[in-house]
Design an enzyme around this catalytic site. Structure first.
Site, mmCIF file in Angstrom:
data_model
loop_
_atom_site.group_PDB
_atom_site.id
_atom_site.type_symbol
_atom_site.label_atom_id
_atom_site.label_comp_id
_atom_site.label_asym_id
_atom_site.label_seq_id
_atom_site.Cartn_x
_atom_site.Cartn_y
_atom_site.Cartn_z
ATOM 1 N N GLU A 36 1.076 -1.083 0.337
ATOM 2 C CA GLU A 36 0.073 -0.159 0.100
ATOM 3 C C GLU A 36 1.488 1.370 -0.099
ATOM 4 O O GLU A 36 0.251 1.923 -0.213
ATOM 5 C CB GLU A 36 -0.514 0.141 0.657
ATOM 6 C CG GLU A 36 -2.058 0.749 0.951
ATOM 7 C CD GLU A 36 -3.350 0.490 2.060
ATOM 8 O OE1 GLU A 36 -4.016 0.010 1.683
ATOM 9 O OE2 GLU A 36 -2.714 0.389 2.711
ATOM 10 N N HIS A 83 7.453 -27.131 1.382
ATOM 11 C CA HIS A 83 6.253 -28.166 0.672
ATOM 12 C C HIS A 83 4.986 -27.674 -0.366
ATOM 13 O O HIS A 83 3.455 -28.591 -0.265
ATOM 14 C CB HIS A 83 5.706 -29.221 1.807
ATOM 15 C CG HIS A 83 6.945 -30.115 2.637
ATOM 16 N ND1 HIS A 83 7.018 -31.485 2.770
ATOM 17 C CD2 HIS A 83 7.443 -29.249 3.688
ATOM 18 C CE1 HIS A 83 8.369 -31.168 3.066
ATOM 19 N NE2 HIS A 83 9.039 -29.793 4.656
ATOM 20 N N LYS A 107 -13.991 1.095 -4.027
ATOM 21 C CA LYS A 107 -14.600 2.182 -2.509
ATOM 22 C C LYS A 107 -15.303 2.424 -2.925
ATOM 23 O O LYS A 107 -17.355 2.189 -2.561
ATOM 24 C CB LYS A 107 -13.801 2.624 -1.188
ATOM 25 C CG LYS A 107 -13.114 1.919 -0.510
ATOM 26 C CD LYS A 107 -12.925 2.676 0.651
ATOM 27 C CE LYS A 107 -11.288 2.127 1.641
ATOM 28 N NZ LYS A 107 -10.804 3.639 2.191
HETATM 29 O O1 LIG Z 1 -8.868 2.328 9.933
HETATM 30 P P1 LIG Z 1 -9.752 2.807 8.958
HETATM 31 O O2 LIG Z 1 -10.062 4.068 8.035
HETATM 32 O O3 LIG Z 1 -11.361 1.927 9.551
HETATM 33 O O4 LIG Z 1 -8.827 2.052 7.535
HETATM 34 C C1 LIG Z 1 -8.842 1.120 7.429
HETATM 35 C C2 LIG Z 1 -8.082 0.541 5.936
HETATM 36 O O5 LIG Z 1 -8.750 1.475 4.766
HETATM 37 C C3 LIG Z 1 -8.723 1.958 3.424
HETATM 38 O O6 LIG Z 1 -8.467 0.464 3.299
HETATM 39 C C4 LIG Z 1 -6.452 2.644 3.554
HETATM 40 O O7 LIG Z 1 -6.444 2.222 2.121
HETATM 41 C C5 LIG Z 1 -6.149 1.300 4.423
HETATM 42 O O8 LIG Z 1 -5.102 2.416 4.674
HETATM 43 C C6 LIG Z 1 -6.498 1.816 6.306
HETATM 44 O O9 LIG Z 1 -5.970 0.464 6.691
#
Ligand SMILES: O=P(O)(O)OC[C@H]1O[C@H](O)[C@H](O)[C@@H](O)[C@@H]1O
Length: 620
Positions: free
Chosen positions: A399, A428, A533
């Site tokens: 990331e 294995h 998202k």
């Molecule tokens: O901690 P949050 O705001 O719920 O985010 C959780 C995750 O969400 C996203 O997918 C980001 O790419 C991550 O870097 C992050 O850790």
């Protein structure tokens, strides 16, 4: 000599003779035995060059996989890094970078060191998001650029320790459990809000903890049900920690809503057992405040999710995992984790590349992957408790480094692929391909010197313990891969302890930071994650429209089943017919839509309606 799978072991008698006659070379002695750097710079064999189409020409011309064992030994000793206090060693001898390559990289590394110094002083190191990057301050608050931040860090650590102590000692207890204390911790979070706590728990949790931790890290309803079912009546004595930096991640919200439903159904008051870790004033923070949850801990704006293990995100779950020490219950020693990380950070501040383990890693990554991610990094810890390290590193590295554009706006499509599981288990599974198949990787072995934490061992055959086998497998795999020109790094720690785990995390955090400077990318944002998202949100919006259209048709007398084309037309999105089919098939599989004609196996034939029409929705 006894030979096991090609590994030779001296007989016990010979072993004793060897022990008496050989002086013991500690790694610290080895460090001072630096022979001349004679073997770097040899030409790479033509076979190896042919198989590495993606590596830069300079590497093919000058790189070499050295085969002479004595020269290799000199290279090993020459480049051997040790951190005495941490008992951590780094061996980069099986990465064939040349002296010329090192010299070329030196000024770039010096530039990276300056960038890391600026970052630690509070520069806006994440330019896209206009943020400071301060995870290094978490383990050394004195480094924080101002006293406000320093106090925030120190106060949060104090609050975490106090809360964990109070939970473990049952000063804070669940309101309606006959156990009289919390017996389970359920951590709800995803990505950086789950991977660190999961890794640390797997590495350091006691065998039979009085406070067992489990995780919900997905929006898979079956997975959530599984966790809730396993908790059973202990739901009443479960401390639920909801972790989300942004406080609005859908998977985490869904996990929370599901668990709150389970609490309601069990007649329990969630707010008395819920804890939030999130940024101030996030949706989660406001929910927790308004609902009066048991506790709230801050997640700082200047700490990224994937570097948040040393913030409340990682420290609170760790501190709650109690075990008995000197007749007292105490959690995983989070202060030791912080010490390990801080010592490693200190070591990584030197500008002498050979003495800077993170820089050495970054140098190796540059060489092995051509600085363009042409080879994958296979991470193989030879210790079950480090199983999740590769998964943790996957997010930290991929990331951070997997970026479309560099800092100057050029399209570069950078990255470094990480995968792995553990040795010798993977021997294995896929080591066959690594040894003989496509040459698109380098390995990082993680070696743990102490076989059993108790220190007691027994010989399962003369002269050989179970741990000797694990050791032999690691060394054997390293040699066998190298013999076939497959490069590797080995990181060695004495034991898996809070201190060494903290150090490993810090080592890789810094290596990623330095490598990102070398390849000129922003390691601290993740713009690519948003696209998926957003698209998921659009799918759910389309599903709502489909349900509205089906509802209207199903309320007619007689019911009007609709074909996919008709649904697409009524939703005004004929181009979305494939997605409409997928949504309908999913609804039908879960009995939320009924197929009147045809079957999901032949999409063109389907006619669909809703089992129950919702008149209220129709006229809403
Ligand atoms: O901690 P949050 O705001 O719920 O985010 C959780 C995750 O969400 C996203 O997918 C980001 O790419 C991550 O870097 C992050 O850790």
């Amino acid at each position: 000599m006894a030979s096991i799978s090609g590994i030779c072991y001296p007989s016990p008698a010979l072993r004793l003779r060897l022990r008496r006659s050989l002086p013991i070379l500690s790694p610290s002695c080895i460090r001072h035995l630096r022979p001349p750097r004679s073997i770097v710079g040899l030409p790479r064999s033509s076979s190896s060059a042919a198989s590495s189409s993606a590596v830069p020409a300079e590497k093919i011309k000058n790189g070499a996989v050295e085969k002479d064992p004595i020269k290799l030994w000199h290279r090993y000793v020459d480049w051997f890094y040790q951190h005495k206090e941490l008992g951590l060693f780094l061996d980069v001898s099986r990465i064939g970078f040349t002296e010329k390559f090192f010299d070329q990289m030196e000024p770039k590394l010096q530039k990276a060191f300056r960038a890391m110094q600026d970052l630690e002083k509070g520069a806006i190191a994440n330019p896209d998001e206009g943020r400071m990057v301060g995870h290094y301050w978490l383990r050394n608050p004195k480094l924080a650029p101002n006293s406000f931040l320093r106090l925030q860090i120190e106060n949060t650590l104090d609050a975490i320790c106090k809360f964990a102590d109070d939970v473990i000692s049952a000063k804070i207890k669940p309101p309606s459990s006959s156990a009289g204390r919390f017996t389970q911790v359920l951590s709800v979070g995803i990505g950086g809000s789950a991977l660190g706590p999961q890794f640390v728990s797997e590495a350091l949790a006691p065998d039979n903890p009085p406070l067992k931790i489990r995780f919900i890290d997905n929006t898979d309803p079956a997975g959530i049900d599984h966790q809730i079912a396993q908790l059973g009546p202990e739901l009443a004595s479960t401390l639920v920690i909801v972790i989300s930096k942004s406080g609005g991640t859908p998977e985490t919200r869904n996990g929370l809503l599901e668990i709150q439903k389970a609490f309601r159904e069990a007649g329990l008051d969630f707010s008395k057992q819920g804890v939030a870790i999130t940024q101030e004033n996030s949706l989660l923070d406001n929910t927790a405040r308004i609902e009066g949850w048991l506790a709230r801990f801050p997640m700082f704006d200047w700490v990224g999710g994937r570097t948040s293990e040393m913030s409340a995100v990682g420290l609170l779950p760790a501190a709650l995992q109690a075990f008995i020490s000197f007749f007292l219950l105490q959690g995983i020693d989070i202060k030791e984790m912080l010490v390990g990380a801080s010592l490693m950070d200190e070591a990584n501040r030197t500008t002498v590349v050979k003495d800077n383990p993170a820089a050495l890693l970054a140098l190796c990554w540059s060489w092995a992957s051509g600085g363009i991610g042409s080879k994958d990094m296979v991470v193989l810890p030879y210790k079950d408790s480090l199983l999740l390290f590769s998964r943790y590193l996957q997010q930290l590295v991929m990331e951070s480094l997997g970026k479309e554009f560099d800092l100057d706006g050029n399209r570069v499509n950078q990255g470094l692929t990480v995968y792995g599981n553990k040795g010798s288990t993977d021997q294995h599974a896929y080591i066959q391909q690594l040894r003989e198949g496509v040459h698109n990787f380098f390995v990082t072995f993680i070696e743990v010197l102490h076989d059993r934490p108790s220190g007691h061992d027994w010989e399962l055959e003369p002269g050989v313990t179970c741990g000797d086998y694990l050791f032999g497998m690691l060394q054997g795999t390293r040699s066998a891969l190298y013999a076939n020109d497959r490069e590797s790094i080995t990181v060695t720690v004495q034991q898996v302890t809070p201190r060494s785990v903290g150090a490993l995390i810090a080592l890789y955090e810094r290596a990623v930071g330095i490598y990102a400077c070398l390849i000129n990318i922003n390691a601290y944002h993740q713009p690519g994650v948003e696209a998926g998202k957003k698209a998921a949100g659009e799918v759910l919006a389309l599903q709502k429209r489909i349900l509205a259209v089906l509802n209207e048709a199903s309320c007619k007398e007689p019911i009007e089943p609709l074909s996919l084309e008709e649904i697409a037309e009524r939703c005004h999105v004929p181009e979305q017919i494939e997605m409409i089919y997928k949504i309908v098939a999913h609804l039908a599989a879960n009995n939320r839509a009924l197929i009147a004609e045809g079957s999901c196996g032949s999409p063109r034939s389907i006619k669909v309606f809703l089992g129950e029409c919702n008149v209220d929705e129709l006229y809403a």
